[in-house]
Design a protein around this motif. Structure first.
Motif, mmCIF file in Angstrom:
data_model
loop_
_atom_site.group_PDB
_atom_site.id
_atom_site.type_symbol
_atom_site.label_atom_id
_atom_site.label_comp_id
_atom_site.label_asym_id
_atom_site.label_seq_id
_atom_site.Cartn_x
_atom_site.Cartn_y
_atom_site.Cartn_z
ATOM 1 N N GLU A 246 16.226 -8.171 1.846
ATOM 2 C CA GLU A 246 16.600 -7.140 0.760
ATOM 3 C C GLU A 246 15.726 -5.884 1.100
ATOM 4 N N THR A 247 15.996 -4.883 -0.125
ATOM 5 C CA THR A 247 15.289 -3.670 0.093
ATOM 6 C C THR A 247 15.062 -3.338 -1.070
ATOM 7 N N LEU A 248 13.688 -3.182 -1.075
ATOM 8 C CA LEU A 248 12.883 -3.063 -2.556
ATOM 9 C C LEU A 248 12.761 -1.337 -2.559
ATOM 10 N N THR A 249 13.189 -1.264 -3.815
ATOM 11 C CA THR A 249 12.837 0.002 -4.349
ATOM 12 C C THR A 249 11.667 0.189 -5.673
ATOM 13 N N PHE A 250 10.936 0.394 -5.658
ATOM 14 C CA PHE A 250 9.790 1.607 -6.962
ATOM 15 C C PHE A 250 9.970 2.785 -7.584
ATOM 16 N N ASP A 251 8.609 2.496 -7.773
ATOM 17 C CA ASP A 251 9.604 3.685 -9.390
ATOM 18 C C ASP A 251 8.552 4.603 -8.737
ATOM 19 N N SER A 252 9.488 6.137 -8.813
ATOM 20 C CA SER A 252 8.695 7.003 -8.067
ATOM 21 C C SER A 252 7.156 7.277 -9.355
ATOM 22 N N THR A 253 6.923 7.378 -10.874
ATOM 23 C CA THR A 253 6.189 7.527 -11.362
ATOM 24 C C THR A 253 4.895 5.507 -11.999
ATOM 25 N N LYS B 132 6.441 -8.920 -10.987
ATOM 26 C CA LYS B 132 5.383 -8.150 -11.671
ATOM 27 C C LYS B 132 5.157 -7.646 -10.173
ATOM 28 N N SER B 133 5.841 -7.356 -9.482
ATOM 29 C CA SER B 133 5.159 -6.356 -8.087
ATOM 30 C C SER B 133 4.627 -5.282 -7.888
ATOM 31 N N THR B 134 3.929 -4.575 -7.129
ATOM 32 C CA THR B 134 3.909 -3.402 -7.210
ATOM 33 C C THR B 134 3.885 -2.147 -6.106
ATOM 34 N N GLN B 135 3.641 -1.158 -5.893
ATOM 35 C CA GLN B 135 4.006 -0.312 -5.087
ATOM 36 C C GLN B 135 2.217 0.746 -5.220
ATOM 37 N N LEU B 136 1.194 0.111 -5.093
ATOM 38 C CA LEU B 136 -0.263 0.943 -5.944
ATOM 39 C C LEU B 136 -0.738 1.796 -4.589
ATOM 40 N N ASP B 137 -1.647 2.316 -4.696
ATOM 41 C CA ASP B 137 -2.360 2.851 -3.330
ATOM 42 C C ASP B 137 -4.190 1.694 -3.389
ATOM 43 N N PRO C 243 0.747 -1.238 -0.334
ATOM 44 C CA PRO C 243 0.080 0.025 -0.037
ATOM 45 C C PRO C 243 1.179 0.711 -0.037
ATOM 46 N N LEU C 244 0.406 2.132 -0.909
ATOM 47 C CA LEU C 244 1.408 3.316 -1.194
ATOM 48 C C LEU C 244 0.772 4.518 0.137
ATOM 49 N N GLN C 245 0.398 4.481 0.682
ATOM 50 C CA GLN C 245 -0.067 5.647 2.401
ATOM 51 C C GLN C 245 0.151 4.715 2.855
ATOM 52 N N ALA C 246 0.859 3.487 3.287
ATOM 53 C CA ALA C 246 1.575 3.245 4.513
ATOM 54 C C ALA C 246 2.846 4.022 5.285
ATOM 55 N N THR C 247 2.214 4.047 6.858
ATOM 56 C CA THR C 247 3.273 4.701 7.593
ATOM 57 C C THR C 247 4.762 4.012 7.215
ATOM 58 N N ALA C 248 5.898 4.438 7.370
ATOM 59 C CA ALA C 248 7.012 4.295 7.197
ATOM 60 C C ALA C 248 7.481 4.010 8.429
ATOM 61 N N VAL C 249 8.595 3.263 8.613
ATOM 62 C CA VAL C 249 9.406 3.001 9.857
ATOM 63 C C VAL C 249 10.282 3.542 9.753
ATOM 64 N N THR C 250 10.731 4.544 10.318
ATOM 65 C CA THR C 250 12.116 4.749 10.287
ATOM 66 C C THR C 250 12.989 4.642 11.701
ATOM 67 N N ASP C 251 12.840 4.133 11.894
ATOM 68 C CA ASP C 251 13.577 3.476 13.496
ATOM 69 C C ASP C 251 14.348 2.107 12.646
ATOM 70 N N ALA C 252 16.179 2.131 12.535
ATOM 71 C CA ALA C 252 16.284 0.667 12.337
ATOM 72 C C ALA C 252 15.774 0.004 13.200
ATOM 73 N N THR C 253 16.451 0.063 14.672
ATOM 74 C CA THR C 253 16.351 -0.631 15.643
ATOM 75 C C THR C 253 14.535 -1.683 15.652
ATOM 76 N N ALA D 102 10.994 4.639 3.294
ATOM 77 C CA ALA D 102 10.940 5.968 3.121
ATOM 78 C C ALA D 102 9.734 5.492 1.680
ATOM 79 N N ASP D 103 9.822 6.712 1.358
ATOM 80 C CA ASP D 103 9.041 6.811 0.278
ATOM 81 C C ASP D 103 9.918 5.861 -0.457
ATOM 82 N N ASN D 104 8.815 5.569 -1.848
ATOM 83 C CA ASN D 104 9.115 4.193 -2.537
ATOM 84 C C ASN D 104 10.069 3.498 -1.682
ATOM 85 N N THR D 105 10.404 3.037 -0.610
ATOM 86 C CA THR D 105 11.218 2.123 -0.392
ATOM 87 C C THR D 105 11.046 1.453 0.401
#
Length: 413
Positions: A243-250, A276-281, A166-176, A214-217
């Motif tokens: 793994e770190t997943l990266t999505f296209d911002s467009t 074939k995976s995505t990050q859509l709203d 889900p695109l609108q999910a809240t990011a977790v910034t605390d690496a621990t 993070a955004d798209n990450t």
């Protein structure tokens, strides 16, 4: 024509018809024999030297032939190892003293040792899958044996996983607190479990955690569910893969990585295609298709028309084990006939040629079917009556000659 010539000629006629009656008897006896090829007799004259006004009778010679190259109808059966050849070709079987022989009698049945043997006691020969056959030699052939395929467990090695995060999910910034840290207070966005199989066929449940960083990450971490504590985290062992997943911002399509490698405990490394995976709203979705299966018993044996013998397991999977070839010779009717409806190539028949069913002039193989005997009972009974009458006529000629000889002997006394 001498009286002795008359006696010899009629005797040769009786001998020839005896041979004809013998072939009729064989044919009638084998009218229900699978793949039997009828025997017949051909007659030719024996001419003695004759002069003007002096005819010398010769007699008759007989040649027995077997229509080895003929094909008759088939009968359906309930056994997958009952086989018939539709078209040219013979099954290759283990003949006398282990010498390969050819046959059309395909009533094969699994024996206690796992080999496939027909009603005459001949064992079917084939090539293990992956073997390159020789076109004019029996090299590489071995007895088809399915006993070693009784149980099978296939470890997982590959699969496809498709998800939408889900695109609108809240990011977790605390690496621990990321799942990869394996802390008791780990925080994640989504979790899904799926199953892979190890080398023993044991199901291994894998917990996949997806966490937006993070955004798209996103971060994905996969753990062995068997290592989880009562509350999930911490696991007794670290993550199997992170793994770190990266999505296209467009387009919001996954750009990297396109695959995820997970070493299954006591198994192989599963490479999952996640391209074939995505990050859509939209809501979170997940689907997985991973190969491998638990240990499974043999359910049946199936044989395709090209001769591929596959073992089908209780779980529905199948494994190709052997290729059953066919053999041909240039003149099949000239092969040497041996007991059990089998034949041996010789100099008159030409050398053996081996190939795959359905290619290069070879016929196809039919499973659940048997080739009938090519004997027509009505024809054989007609031949029997004809031969009987001819034999009796020759016997009458012999009797007449014998009577005339007695008259001649009496004239001299």
């Amino acid at each position: 024509m001498s009286l002795y010539g008359l006696l010899n000629t009629s005797a040769s006629g009786m001998a020839a018809q005896s041979t004809a009656l013998s072939t009729v008897a064989d044919n009638i006896a084998n009218v229900s024999t699978t793949g039997y090829k009828r025997a017949s007799t051909e007659f030719s004259t024996l001419v003695a030297s004759s002069g003007a006004g002096n005819y010398q009778s010769g007699g008759v010679d007989v040649d027995t032939r077997v229509a080895i190259g003929s094909q008759s109808g088939t009968t359906s059966t309930s056994s997958s190892t009952d086989l018939a050849v539709d078209g040219n070709g013979f099954f290759i079987v283990s003949g006398p003293n282990g010498t390969p022989a050819l046959t059309r009698a395909g009533s094969f049945e699994k024996q206690a040792d796992g080999t496939l043997e027909n009603a005459a006691g001949y064992t079917l020969l084939g090539y293990p899958v992956g073997t390159t056959p020789s076109a004019n030699s029996y090299a590489g052939l071995e007895e088809v044996n399915i006993s070693d395929l009784a149980m099978k467990a296939v470890p997982s090695t590959e699969g496809t996983v498709t998800f939408n995060l889900p695109l609108q999910a809240t990011a977790v910034t605390d690496a621990t607190k990321l799942p990869s840290a394996n802390a008791a207070d780990a925080t994640y966005t989504q979790k899904t479990s799926f199953t892979a199989y190890n080398n023993a066929g044991t199901a291994v449940n894998l917990d996949a955690y997806y966490t937006k960083t993070a955004d798209n990450t996103w971060e994905v971490s996969v753990y062995n569910q068997a290592d989880a504590t009562a509350g999930g985290f911490p696991y007794s062992s670290g993550a199997l893969a992170t793994e770190t997943l990266t999505f296209d911002s467009t387009t919001y399509a996954l750009t990297s990585p396109t695959s995820l490698s997970i070493p299954v405990p006591n198994g192989s490394t599963v490479v999952l295609d996640i391209s074939k995976s995505t990050q859509l709203d939209a809501k979170y979705t997940f689907s997985a298709n991973v190969n491998g299966n638990a240990a499974s018993a043999v359910k049946s044996v199936e044989i395709s028309d090209d001769g591929t013998l596959s073992v089908v397991y209780e779980d529905g999977s199948s494994v190709a084990a052997y290729t059953i070839p066919l053999a041909m010779v240039a003149s099949p009717d000239n092969m040497t006939v041996i007991s059990g409806n089998a034949y041996l190539p010789n100099q008159d028949s030409g050398s053996v040629q081996i190939g795959t069913a359905g290619t290069n002039g070879f016929g196809t193989i039919g499973s659940y079917t048997l080739e009938n005997s090519d004997v027509d009972l009505a024809t054989e009974l007609t031949r029997m009556i004809q031969s009987q009458n001819i034999y009796q006529s020759n016997a009458k000629v012999f009797q007449t000659g014998s009577d005339l000889l007695k008259v001649l002997v009496n004239l001299n006394t």
